[in-house]
Design a protein around this motif. Structure first.
Motif, mmCIF file in Angstrom:
data_model
loop_
_atom_site.group_PDB
_atom_site.id
_atom_site.type_symbol
_atom_site.label_atom_id
_atom_site.label_comp_id
_atom_site.label_asym_id
_atom_site.label_seq_id
_atom_site.Cartn_x
_atom_site.Cartn_y
_atom_site.Cartn_z
ATOM 1 N N ILE A 181 0.475 0.437 -29.983
ATOM 2 C CA ILE A 181 1.954 0.044 -29.649
ATOM 3 C C ILE A 181 2.519 1.578 -29.090
ATOM 4 O O ILE A 181 3.562 1.457 -28.365
ATOM 5 C CB ILE A 181 2.813 -0.387 -30.896
ATOM 6 C CG1 ILE A 181 2.569 0.665 -32.061
ATOM 7 C CG2 ILE A 181 2.140 -1.603 -31.540
ATOM 8 C CD1 ILE A 181 3.644 0.351 -33.054
ATOM 9 N N ARG B 297 2.296 -4.128 -43.093
ATOM 10 C CA ARG B 297 2.849 -3.521 -41.958
ATOM 11 C C ARG B 297 3.724 -2.613 -41.879
ATOM 12 O O ARG B 297 3.796 -1.588 -41.331
ATOM 13 C CB ARG B 297 2.991 -4.454 -40.855
ATOM 14 C CG ARG B 297 3.063 -4.009 -39.402
ATOM 15 C CD ARG B 297 3.638 -5.006 -38.223
ATOM 16 N NE ARG B 297 3.163 -6.232 -38.195
ATOM 17 C CZ ARG B 297 3.894 -7.047 -37.396
ATOM 18 N NH1 ARG B 297 5.112 -6.695 -37.016
ATOM 19 N NH2 ARG B 297 3.364 -8.250 -37.415
ATOM 20 N N ASP B 298 4.970 -2.794 -42.531
ATOM 21 C CA ASP B 298 5.984 -2.235 -42.832
ATOM 22 C C ASP B 298 5.808 -0.697 -43.412
ATOM 23 O O ASP B 298 6.096 0.151 -42.907
ATOM 24 C CB ASP B 298 7.158 -2.898 -43.723
ATOM 25 C CG ASP B 298 8.184 -3.553 -42.939
ATOM 26 O OD1 ASP B 298 7.809 -3.720 -41.529
ATOM 27 O OD2 ASP B 298 9.112 -3.967 -43.441
ATOM 28 N N GLN C 39 11.082 7.391 -29.646
ATOM 29 C CA GLN C 39 11.105 6.078 -29.095
ATOM 30 C C GLN C 39 10.910 4.948 -30.159
ATOM 31 O O GLN C 39 11.433 3.817 -30.218
ATOM 32 C CB GLN C 39 10.881 5.729 -27.707
ATOM 33 C CG GLN C 39 10.926 4.590 -27.435
ATOM 34 C CD GLN C 39 10.303 4.144 -25.907
ATOM 35 O OE1 GLN C 39 10.117 5.004 -24.939
ATOM 36 N NE2 GLN C 39 9.917 2.498 -25.733
ATOM 37 N N ALA D 11 13.286 1.899 -31.647
ATOM 38 C CA ALA D 11 13.075 1.055 -31.640
ATOM 39 C C ALA D 11 13.188 -0.011 -32.835
ATOM 40 O O ALA D 11 13.894 -0.979 -32.972
ATOM 41 C CB ALA D 11 11.863 0.316 -30.663
ATOM 42 N N GLY E 184 16.353 -2.267 -34.394
ATOM 43 C CA GLY E 184 15.925 -3.735 -34.403
ATOM 44 C C GLY E 184 16.133 -4.096 -36.128
ATOM 45 O O GLY E 184 15.863 -5.229 -36.277
ATOM 46 N N ALA E 185 16.642 -3.109 -37.123
ATOM 47 C CA ALA E 185 16.600 -3.473 -38.261
ATOM 48 C C ALA E 185 17.509 -4.767 -38.623
ATOM 49 O O ALA E 185 17.328 -5.563 -39.269
ATOM 50 C CB ALA E 185 17.097 -2.400 -39.174
ATOM 51 N N TRP E 186 18.768 -4.676 -37.803
ATOM 52 C CA TRP E 186 19.696 -5.655 -38.271
ATOM 53 C C TRP E 186 19.402 -7.091 -37.563
ATOM 54 O O TRP E 186 19.540 -7.840 -38.133
ATOM 55 C CB TRP E 186 20.979 -5.324 -37.216
ATOM 56 C CG TRP E 186 20.984 -5.477 -35.794
ATOM 57 C CD1 TRP E 186 20.683 -4.411 -34.999
ATOM 58 C CD2 TRP E 186 21.273 -6.587 -35.040
ATOM 59 N NE1 TRP E 186 20.767 -4.722 -33.442
ATOM 60 C CE2 TRP E 186 21.290 -6.120 -33.692
ATOM 61 C CE3 TRP E 186 21.714 -7.886 -35.239
ATOM 62 C CZ2 TRP E 186 21.327 -7.106 -32.502
ATOM 63 C CZ3 TRP E 186 22.026 -8.701 -34.194
ATOM 64 C CH2 TRP E 186 21.888 -8.338 -32.790
ATOM 65 N N VAL E 187 18.358 -7.142 -36.448
ATOM 66 C CA VAL E 187 17.698 -8.201 -36.120
ATOM 67 C C VAL E 187 16.878 -9.025 -37.005
ATOM 68 O O VAL E 187 17.036 -10.107 -37.156
ATOM 69 C CB VAL E 187 17.144 -8.181 -34.728
ATOM 70 C CG1 VAL E 187 16.302 -9.421 -34.215
ATOM 71 C CG2 VAL E 187 18.014 -7.725 -33.662
ATOM 72 N N ARG E 188 15.859 -8.010 -37.598
ATOM 73 C CA ARG E 188 14.979 -8.614 -38.618
ATOM 74 C C ARG E 188 15.520 -9.167 -39.688
ATOM 75 O O ARG E 188 15.431 -9.998 -40.396
ATOM 76 C CB ARG E 188 13.993 -7.360 -38.932
ATOM 77 C CG ARG E 188 13.128 -7.008 -37.652
ATOM 78 C CD ARG E 188 11.989 -6.010 -38.102
ATOM 79 N NE ARG E 188 12.315 -5.052 -38.715
ATOM 80 C CZ ARG E 188 12.731 -3.692 -38.290
ATOM 81 N NH1 ARG E 188 12.778 -3.579 -36.487
ATOM 82 N NH2 ARG E 188 13.185 -2.670 -38.766
ATOM 83 N N ASP E 189 16.678 -8.404 -40.205
ATOM 84 C CA ASP E 189 17.448 -8.789 -41.661
ATOM 85 C C ASP E 189 18.279 -10.114 -41.300
ATOM 86 O O ASP E 189 18.167 -10.799 -42.046
ATOM 87 C CB ASP E 189 18.612 -7.722 -41.493
ATOM 88 C CG ASP E 189 17.891 -6.455 -42.419
ATOM 89 O OD1 ASP E 189 16.960 -6.472 -42.567
ATOM 90 O OD2 ASP E 189 18.885 -5.631 -42.265
ATOM 91 N N ALA E 190 18.668 -10.299 -39.937
ATOM 92 C CA ALA E 190 19.511 -11.566 -39.665
ATOM 93 C C ALA E 190 18.573 -12.694 -39.718
ATOM 94 O O ALA E 190 18.707 -13.710 -40.360
ATOM 95 C CB ALA E 190 19.870 -11.235 -38.251
ATOM 96 N N ALA E 191 17.108 -12.573 -39.196
ATOM 97 C CA ALA E 191 16.266 -13.750 -39.092
ATOM 98 C C ALA E 191 16.010 -13.949 -40.564
ATOM 99 O O ALA E 191 15.862 -14.994 -40.831
ATOM 100 C CB ALA E 191 15.071 -13.260 -38.436
ATOM 101 N N ALA F 94 17.698 -13.391 -43.437
ATOM 102 C CA ALA F 94 18.855 -13.970 -43.995
ATOM 103 C C ALA F 94 18.973 -15.329 -43.682
ATOM 104 O O ALA F 94 19.159 -16.469 -44.499
ATOM 105 C CB ALA F 94 20.178 -13.170 -43.561
ATOM 106 N N TYR F 95 18.920 -15.918 -42.476
ATOM 107 C CA TYR F 95 18.931 -16.950 -41.931
ATOM 108 C C TYR F 95 17.876 -17.943 -42.616
ATOM 109 O O TYR F 95 17.800 -19.032 -43.326
ATOM 110 C CB TYR F 95 18.753 -17.236 -40.355
ATOM 111 C CG TYR F 95 18.510 -18.573 -39.912
ATOM 112 C CD1 TYR F 95 19.913 -18.977 -39.508
ATOM 113 C CD2 TYR F 95 17.409 -19.318 -39.483
ATOM 114 C CE1 TYR F 95 19.898 -20.542 -39.000
ATOM 115 C CE2 TYR F 95 17.352 -20.573 -39.237
ATOM 116 C CZ TYR F 95 18.576 -21.270 -38.829
ATOM 117 O OH TYR F 95 18.607 -22.438 -38.187
#
Lengths: 96, 332, 233
Positions: B61, B108-109, B299, B303, B307-314, B316-317
């Protein structure tokens, strides 16, 4: 809100073509089944490796004995009568 | 922990039974059987695998960055498509390797956190910059070439999930090396400026590529045990020699020279003699003083954080949807 | 073939923007997904350019004012929400358009039929994320709402008539609005109510009038190719 919740792990099974069964291809992370399926499509079939996908939460899989050996599987080894080669058939008998 | 991942098997902690388990493990490795996630394995074997596989995954990566650097500037649409597909493969390879590592019970985290904190390494080669378009070719030909030389033996590694991931990766990786070679060939046979660009890239990437095989056999920290465990099949120097022997005729076909005045065929050993790698440079880059160490990790960290808010959003959904369907189930 | 050129430019420019995500995506799985979409679009662009002329001359040697893409696709990526609002708006336009073209007997029909399958997935992916961002956390909701609103003014241009394009813009627009309204509602987002066309720039991209970020994007994209006139790569 950012409590660093890691997305759960999913196991991916790919049917490479019609007529074959789904085979374990690997795993990935996804927040839910819908995204797991899409991620699996993008990751495991981008070279045309499949025509159908299953995703299963890894946590939902129950595995056999921890070391993948005795006593689950050894007892099956000494029952040769389950296999057709166990039986002797006189020469010339066909369609058996 | 999942049923498929390893971790604490029933056997562990038994103490007195340890010797028997170790004997069974050693016998399995000796018999070229694969070790699978839920098998008993020595702690050190598990730790070695996690370290090596994580480093390998991280390399994939981080390795996206130097090449992604040229996606927006690729000089033809054909090359743009190839490069995008290649960088995408690297993300994919990272994913295969992280999931193989997860079978050993490390998420992975956790691995990413260690990478971001500088507690786990990635291949030093990616701390070199891609200064011109020809560097994309040099990475494909030399860096991926060296990686393949290293990786093909890993397809027979004693740990099943690692070996399986490597089989998939090696299959995909061969396109990477070929596109690099083809790219350099087009440059080498192109205008004088293009040819010079190709030669300059090879001059800069040759020695770092040789470093990818690791320190000389005598100084390699982990080699002996890894070889005994059949994680490693050939020594660093053996693989380096193999790589040099492969590259020399390829460089000739490219019409490019390798920047080593000591490089010559040695009839007696049936291989090429070559100059000494500058191991002080290797150590310096490894310690964080390469040209791009700081940029690469920054970098990557950015990234991940952005991206944390995106992962959190998914997440939460997903939680809302699950709660919703529970309610429906209760109502029914 | 001005229609093919316009659609090709749309696809190339959006592909380029998505390519900028490489190495920056919020999660590895999405690196792979974004690259897949970018590669589909690049493939579409190349097929479309082949109907017009040499793909590299068209992509690398035209000036900004000669590009015919809509302004929506050239907008910078912004955050993940902006990228997916752009994906949603654009895919929801591209899908019915390609489907309509596939049903004609124009030169574009075979290509449109193939591309429609790809875009169906792009739209699905965009909906998937719109739902998750809209109905996810407070922060993601706010970001997605902001993105949908910010890009709203670029959506009217999608339905300006294009010479030679055998599709009814009014019908496409009606379908698009139904789609977008439905997705945003399910995602607990509010349908933006601002104007869908910029003041002076109505229909601009299709006439070669672009926004400032586009010039910089092209400068980066074309620089290497233009630095070596006549070279092959």
């Amino acid at each position: 809100m950012s409590e660093q919740t890691e997305w759960p792990l999913w196991e991916v099974f790919v049917r490479s073509r019609r007529g074959l069964s789904h085979t374990h291809a690997g795993s990935l992370h996804a927040p839910d089944a819908e995204l797991a399926l899409r991620n699996a499509r993008d990751l495991y079939t981008r070279r045309g490796e499949g025509v159908s996908l299953w995703v299963v939460p890894s946590a939902a899989i129950t595995a056999s004995s921890p070391d993948e050996k005795d006593p689950f599987f050894a007892p099956a080894a000494d029952k040769p009568y389950r296999h057709p080669t166990f039986y002797e058939i006189p020469e010339g008998v066909k369609h058996l | 922990m999942t049923a498929v991942a390893g971790g604490t098997s029933a056997a562990e902690g038994a103490g007195s039974g340890e010797d028997a388990f170790l004997a069974a493990f050693d016998a399995a490795v000796a018999a070229e059987e694969r070790i699978e996630p839920r098998d008993w394995m020595p702690d050190a074997y598990r730790a070695t695998l996690v370290r090596q596989m994580a480093q390998h995954a991280h390399s994939e990566i981080i390795g996206m960055q130097p090449e992604a650097n040229w996606i927006t500037r690729a000089p033809s649409l054909r090359r743009k498509a190839i490069l995008m597909a290649k960088v995408q493969d690297e993300a994919g390879h990272g994913l295969y390797l992280y999931s193989a590592t997860e079978t050993l019970g490390t998420g992975r985290d956790e691995l990413l956190d260690k990478l971001h904190a500088g507690r786990q390494k990635y291949s030093s080669i990616f701390n070199y910059p891609t200064l011109t378009w020809a560097d994309v070719g040099a990475i494909g030909w030399l860096v991926d070439g060296a990686a393949i030389t290293n990786q093909v033996p890993l397809c027979r590694c004693s740990y099943g999930p690692y070996a399986r991931a490597m089989i998939r990766i090696c299959k995909e990786e061969s396109f990477h090396q070929r596109q690099g070679f083809e790219l350099l060939l087009a440059l080498s046979e192109g205008t004088p400026e293009q040819h010079a660009m190709a030669q300059d890239a090879v001059d800069r990437w040759w020695w770092p590529s040789l470093m990818m095989f690791g320190p000389p056999d005598g100084e390699s920290a982990h080699s002996a045990q890894s070889t005994a465990w059949k994680i490693k099949r050939f020594s660093n120097d053996e693989l380096r020699q193999r790589f040099v022997d492969i590259c020399v005729p390829q460089a000739e076909a490219l019409g490019l020279t390798l920047p080593d005045p000591d490089l010559r065929w040695n009839e007696e050993k049936g291989g090429h003699d070559f100059g000494t790698v500058d191991w002080s440079e290797f150590q310096a880059v490894l310690k964080g003083n390469g040209p791009c160490n700081e940029e690469r990790i920054t970098q990557r960290r950015r990234a991940h954080e952005d991206g944390a808010w995106v992962r959190d959003a998914a997440a939460a959904y997903a939680a809302k949807q699950a709660a919703g369907s529970d309610e429906k189930a209760v109502a029914a | 073939m001005s229609a093919a050129l316009a659609l090709a430019d749309d696809a190339l420019v959006l592909s380029h923007r998505l390519g900028e995500w490489a190495g920056h995506a919020p999660v590895l799985e999405e690196e792979v997904a974004l690259a897949n979409i970018a590669l589909d679009l690049l493939g579409q662009a190349r097929s479309l350019y082949s109907l017009v002329g040499d793909e590299d001359e068209l992509a690398y040697l035209r000036e900004e004012r000669a590009f015919r893409n809509v302004q929506l696709v050239e907008q910078p990526n912004g955050d993940f929400a902006h990228t997916f609002a752009r994906q949603l708006y654009f895919s929801a336009y591209q899908l019915p358009l390609y489907r309509a073209l596939a049903a004609t007997d124009s030169d574009l029909a075979p290509l449109a039929a193939k591309a429609a399958k790809e875009v169906e997935y792009h739209l699905d992916h965009a909906r998937t994320w719109t739902l998750r961002l809209g109905d996810g956390t407070e922060e993601s909701h706010a970001r997605m709402q902001r993105a949908c609103t910010a890009l709203w003014k670029f959506t009217g241009e999608l339905f300006q008539p294009v010479e030679g394009l055998e599709a009814d813009p009014a019908a496409l627009e009606a379908e698009w609005l139904v789609d977008i309204r439905e997705v945003l509602e399910r995602a607990t987002l509010t349908l933006p109510d601002g104007p869908r066309l910029g003041g002076w720039a109505a229909g601009a991209g299709r006439q070669g009038l672009h926004t400032e970020p586009f010039g910089r994007m092209l400068a980066e994209m074309q620089h290497l190719h233009r630095s070596h006139p006549g070279a092959t790569w």
